[in-house]
Scaffold this active site. Structure first.
Site, short mmCIF file in Angstrom:
data_model
loop_
_atom_site.label_atom_id
_atom_site.label_comp_id
_atom_site.label_asym_id
_atom_site.label_seq_id
_atom_site.Cartn_x
_atom_site.Cartn_y
_atom_site.Cartn_z
N ASP A 465 23.52 23.13 146.72
CA ASP A 465 22.78 22.66 145.85
C ASP A 465 21.31 21.83 146.49
O ASP A 465 21.41 21.48 147.74
CB ASP A 465 23.43 21.50 145.19
N ASP A 533 20.95 24.95 134.85
CA ASP A 533 22.02 23.78 134.43
C ASP A 533 22.35 23.78 132.93
O ASP A 533 23.12 23.29 132.46
CB ASP A 533 21.51 22.46 134.96
C1 DGJ Z 1 22.95 20.07 139.92
C2 DGJ Z 1 23.68 21.27 139.63
O1 DGJ Z 1 22.59 22.10 138.95
C3 DGJ Z 1 24.74 21.25 138.65
O2 DGJ Z 1 25.34 22.32 138.68
C4 DGJ Z 1 25.68 20.16 139.68
O3 DGJ Z 1 26.06 20.83 140.76
C5 DGJ Z 1 25.02 19.06 139.85
N1 DGJ Z 1 23.65 19.05 140.76
C6 DGJ Z 1 26.08 18.16 140.89
O4 DGJ Z 1 25.44 16.91 141.40
#
Ligand code: DGJ
Length: 731
Positions: A465, A533
């Protein structure tokens, strides 16, 4: 040296039957031709790019239109924009790139051309222009290597990767823009006089805002399956700039690293190699270019391209940071029981005693396992998943640190921030970007992944991430702050090279608050992306649509999540959510314990059916049929395999008004001569199925007439959220 002298040299050479004989080079792919001319002592030129030429045509193409330099540098033209702009050691801000030599060679997939150019006034300054063709994929890459063999530095003010002139008149540019939870929104605009620019400036993973890929439709308004289109993608993960300058009826397309706050000082003896610009031409509309890029990406760019990705459950939307070992075991068992293949623990499993990662305001940087959450460690999870017959994956965010962490307390100098300024944190009011320009930080960042893998060697998947941009530009390590954006990217690439060297088989997802790192510069180290997301199925149709312009379904993670949706609050039936997620790499992102047995059965059936269609969906050719952006109240697309013996058709109603009947959707991409058996998938009690279900019809009929789904029965109380997934198998 004057132009006249160059001409004389060229003419003499021609008489001698030497260098000029090869001045014109044709680079053919299966359906396209690029013609360049690189005469000794002259600027290399581009004469033609488009449909494949017939033998003999190449000699005339240069006469039929305006001729442009292949890599325009600031020299002797007025009002022409440039790909290269330099400041010589004596302050002269011009460069004159004259062909010195041309090398041509074949490689397995096509041809390589290298044109060496020298500046007669500054012979120590050379530029090599490279072109590489991919014959079967109808794709060309171009890039430049800029070299300073002099004793003093040369400053690069602009250093694009490539340039293309486009002389068609009514040209439209389609680009991808958005923001968090709204990635890859498709924007199409006609090009008019002036400059249209698509760029990013966030330094790290800024593609949620804009993408380094554009389509240029040469026959007016963009069409999915007709018309001539050039698609271009800059293979770069950092700040980029793509611009089209329209002057006097010609569009000049440039792409490269953004030079904003990034003048590059080329030290003596140094060579600067630009990222590659990949471009492709098709006369089958936007879809034709997409298919070329998908094939190329699968074969040459993705870490394990062409190898379908696993069906997984990610625990993020199910539990967020409330990670408890028994709950994790149960989730793993639940996904295994519906036929899933991988379970992933997301954020929240690590942190120091002082800064446990229980909220997003702290803990990044302290990559110790939280024993109270996972008493048997990551190895315990690997073993649990192994017993269940599935794989295990883990989340990390190695490029970032919270100011509330022991790492930050120990190494405040490892963080990017403009010197002397208060830290400008991002997420949680504490998140900062680590200074990957610094080799010690590169070691640390590699060590995070390496440490995790060594703790539990059976880990099969990592979600990498990255949730911040550079909010305050400044590296405590770098001497020249103008190099920050470039050196960060170089540092990241060094780390990723080490990762791939050490863990070649690991499947790695690129996540950046969702899809903020979706580009062909980043993907070579990765296998898939967290597309967004936003898991709301309706908005996902739009996001996935835009993403599919350049990126294949294999790398597009699409998860079925809970209803009401956590990002939009929208309530959407499970079938529709599954039908949308099945058009990419299917996964789940919810707490299965909160599902009914009936819902689990629906998922189990969907997973079984998805396994049948996975190779076609993930590794097939896409034909986008009806765009959600066209406001027709529906969206539809189809995937076929290479020999067109199998296809999967997706149809989603995107808006509902009474008596607003969805249009018939003619298919594309099938073999007209083949007869296809029609099988509706994901059948759910009470939901309509195609009238053709179970019948066998010809590809010709399906492409002429297609599928028609009448308005759903309004008396059963759930008249919206109408969707179909249909398998077509040649008999
Ligand atoms: C951002 C990501 O896009 C989410 O899927 C998740 O992993 C969060 N970070 C976790 O903090």
């Amino acid at each position: 040296m004057t132009n006249k002298i160059h001409f004389v040299i060229a003419a003499l050479a021609l008489l001698a039957g030497g260098i000029c004989a090869n001045a014109q080079t044709v680079i053919d792919t299966r359906n396209t031709s690029l013609v360049i001319k690189a005469e000794q002592g002259r600027h290399p030129q581009i004469l033609y790019y488009g449909a494949r030429l017939q033998p003999g045509d190449a000699a005339s193409v240069g006469l039929n239109g305006k001729v442009f330099d292949l890599y325009p540098a600031r020299f002797d033209r007025t009002s022409e924009p440039d790909a290269l702009s330099v400041e010589m050691p004596d302050g002269n801000v011009s460069a004159d790139l004259r062909t010195e030599s041309v090398k041509e060679s074949a490689w397995d997939g096509g041809k390589d051309i290298e044109i060496l150019c020298k500046d007669p006034l500054y012979p120590f300054f050379t530029v090599k222009i490279f072109l590489r063709s991919y014959t079967e994929e109808n794709l060309i890459e171009t890039w430049a290597a800029i070299h300073n063999a002099g004793k003093k530095p040369v400053i690069l003010h602009r250093y694009d990767s490539g340039f293309l002139p486009i002389q068609e008149g009514d040209v439209w540019m389609t680009s991808l823009h958005g923001g968090w939870a709204d990635e890859c929104r498709v924007v199409s605009q006609p090009l008019v006089n002036g400059t249209r620019e698509v760029s990013t400036h966030g330094g790290v993973r800024d593609n949620a805002v804009a993408h380094s890929e554009v389509m240029l439709s040469l026959d007016g308004k963009p069409q999915e399956n007709t018309g001539r289109v050039i698609g271009a993608a800059l293979e770069y993960g950092g700040n980029f700039e793509m611009r089209v300058v329209t002057l006097e009826g010609t569009h000049r397309f440039f792409a490269g690293i953004s030079p904003a706050d990034a003048w590059y000082t080329l030290a003596k003896g140094e060579e600067f190699v630009t990222p590659k610009l990949a471009y492709s031409w098709s006369d089958e509309g936007l879809g034709g270019v997409s298919r070329n890029f998908h094939r190329w990406g699968r074969k040459y760019r993705l870490a394990h391209g062409g190898q379908p990705n696993d069906i997984l459950l990610n625990c993020w939307e199910g539990v967020y940071m409330d990670i408890q070992e028994p709950v994790m075991h149960k989730m793993a068992a639940d996904v295994a029981s519906i036929g899933g293949e991988l379970f992933v623990i997301d954020d929240g499993w690590f942190g120091s005693e002082k800064y446990p990662r229980d909220t997003d305001i702290q803990g990044l940087g302290d990559w110790q396992l939280q024993k109270k959450k996972l008493p048997h460690g990551l190895q315990g999870m690997v073993d649990c998943c192994k017993d269940l017959g599935i794989k295990f994956g883990i989340w990390i965010e190695p490029e970032m640190v919270n100011t509330r962490s022991e790492l930050y307390e120990k190494h405040p100098d490892w963080v990017l921030n403009a010197a002397g300024r208060e830290p400008v944190p991002g997420r949680g009011g504490t998140q900062m970007v680590l200074d990957l320009c610094n080799p010690a930080v590169q070691d640390f960042v590699f060590g995070i992944l390496d440490g995790v893998m060594k703790q539990a060697p059976g880990i099969a998947y990592v979600k990498w991430d990255c949730n911040n941009i550079m909010r305050s530009p400044g590296s405590p390590w770098l001497k020249n702050q103008n190099h920050l954006y470039i050196e960060y990217q170089r540092g990241l690439e060094k780390v990723l090279n080490r990762v791939r060297e050490a863990y070649p088989d690991l499947i790695i997802q690129a996540c950046a608050s969702g899809g903020a790192r979706v580009n062909w510069g980043t993907m070579p180290w990765f296998d898939e992306v967290w597309t967004s997301d936003n898991t709301d199925a309706l908005q996902r149709i739009n996001i996935q649509w835009g993403t599919s312009y350049f990126f294949p379904a294999e790398m597009m993670a699409c998860h079925v999540s809970a209803s009401p949706n956590h990002q939009t609050g929208r309530v959407i039936p499970l079938k529709y959510r599954i039908d949308v997620a099945m058009s990419g790499r299917l996964g789940f992102e919810l707490q299965p314990a909160q599902m009914t047995e009936e819902e689990k059965d629906i998922c189990r059936k969907a997973v079984t059916e998805y396994k049948k269609i996975r190779p076609v969906v993930q590794c097939g050719d896409i034909y986008r049929l009806v765009s959600p952006y066209d406001g027709k109240g529906l969206a539809s697309l189809l995937y076929t395999n290479e020999d067109k013996s199998q296809a999967v058709f997706f149809w989603w109603r995107t808006g509902f008004f009474r008596n607003d009947h969805p249009a018939r959707v003619p298919l594309a991409g099938l073999d007209p001569a083949k007869n296809y058996k029609v099988t509706e998938l994901n059948k759910v009690e009470g939901e309509p199925v195609s009238a053709l279900d179970g019948k066998t019809v010809s590809g010709a009929y399906l492409m002429a007439s297609g599928f028609y789904f009448p308005e759903k029965d309004v008396y059963n109380g759930h008249n919206d959220w109408h969707s179909h997934v249909i398998l077509l198998e040649a008999q």
